[in-house]
Enzyme design. Sequence first.
Site, PDB file in Angstrom:
ATOM      1  CB  SER A   1      32.876 -32.460  44.038  1.00  0.00           C
ATOM      2  OG  SER A   1      31.912 -33.188  44.242  1.00  0.00           O
ATOM      3  CD  GLU A   2      30.030 -30.090  45.055  1.00  0.00           C
ATOM      4  OE1 GLU A   2      30.182 -29.034  43.957  1.00  0.00           O
ATOM      5  OE2 GLU A   2      30.017 -31.323  44.752  1.00  0.00           O
ATOM      6  CB  THR A   3      31.457 -31.967  52.546  1.00  0.00           C
ATOM      7  OG1 THR A   3      32.460 -32.813  52.148  1.00  0.00           O
ATOM      8  CG2 THR A   3      30.906 -32.260  53.888  1.00  0.00           C
TER       9      THR A   3
ATOM     10  N   GLY B   1      30.469 -36.045  50.743  1.00  0.00           N
ATOM     11  CA  GLY B   1      30.548 -36.150  52.078  1.00  0.00           C
ATOM     12  C   GLY B   1      29.329 -35.648  52.767  1.00  0.00           C
TER      13      GLY B   1
ATOM     14  CG  HIS C   1      26.891 -34.779  44.244  1.00  0.00           C
ATOM     15  ND1 HIS C   1      27.508 -33.691  44.189  1.00  0.00           N
ATOM     16  CD2 HIS C   1      27.734 -35.566  45.222  1.00  0.00           C
ATOM     17  CE1 HIS C   1      28.411 -33.850  44.773  1.00  0.00           C
ATOM     18  NE2 HIS C   1      28.591 -34.908  45.216  1.00  0.00           N
TER      19      HIS C   1
END
Length: 307
Positions: free
Chosen positions: A46-48, A23, A77
């Site tokens: 998983s991550e923003t 995100g 990422h």
Amino acid sequence: MKKLKVYHIDAFTTEQFSGNPAGVVLDADSLTMNEMQKIANELNVSETVFLLKTEHKEADFKVKYFTPKEEINFCGHATVGLSWLLSTDLGWSEKAEQIILETNIGLVPVKWNKDGKGVTSVEMTQVAPKVKEIHLENSKIAEVLGLSTHDIDDRYPIKLASTGNWHLLVPVKTQKAIDSAKPNFKKLAQLNENYNIDTTHLFTFDTDEKDNDLYTRDFLPALGVDEDPVTGAANGALSGYLVLEKILDPTTRHQLKIAQGHAMNRPGTLDVTIEPGEDHPIIKVAGAAVVTIEGTLNLQSPPLVKV
């Protein structure tokens, strides 16, 4: 009502619905930490990453990273996804050769790799790699990961490694064995919490595709995500470990292609360059990305409290 630009970007891939989805939220200066956490939970990847203005003289932007559960110090990422968006859709590749991001772990430069048609990948230089000992029996870690003790490759040490986040690196003999892993996520989360570990990262030199040098999988249940498809931070830490442990010659420049995500049906690849440095190896992790979703987040203002 706040209206924010929000993106869903697949990183470390050139194809939609592959690689690792991140995100990305632009113009996040007006957000509180609580709002960032709620948005990360709502986006449920998983991550923003949240893009903010910086007061650091050497940085272009400040960034914050959140899993659906909590803030983390660095995410590879999401950095690739954000930097790809800035360099392509938002035109930064025409303004500068690179950007510098202020993170909780320090400054992270990201440059653009181009050909005659435009940006082909973005390359982040991670902070200095570190390794440290951890005393775990092969049988214990194998049990938690749903492997047999025979699957652990005892030619290489199980250690902690970091280029910003601490990862438990577990050498495994084959890609087939890595893909067969069925972790007990409750026990793995407890183990990671006990040792202050962000993720558990399985790796092997025995890959199914000859173009790849390593194959990996990454588990992070303590952070609220069972498995992450293609991980820039963990593979950067792995690359540092390989030279700090002299598995690879620390005096030589290395270029590695690392594959990940196949077990989740989200294959991706990372191109890692390891360069000898005066004080420590220099780890550069590169990849492409694809903007899959672009939209507007409507964030309601909290109701006024009557006195």
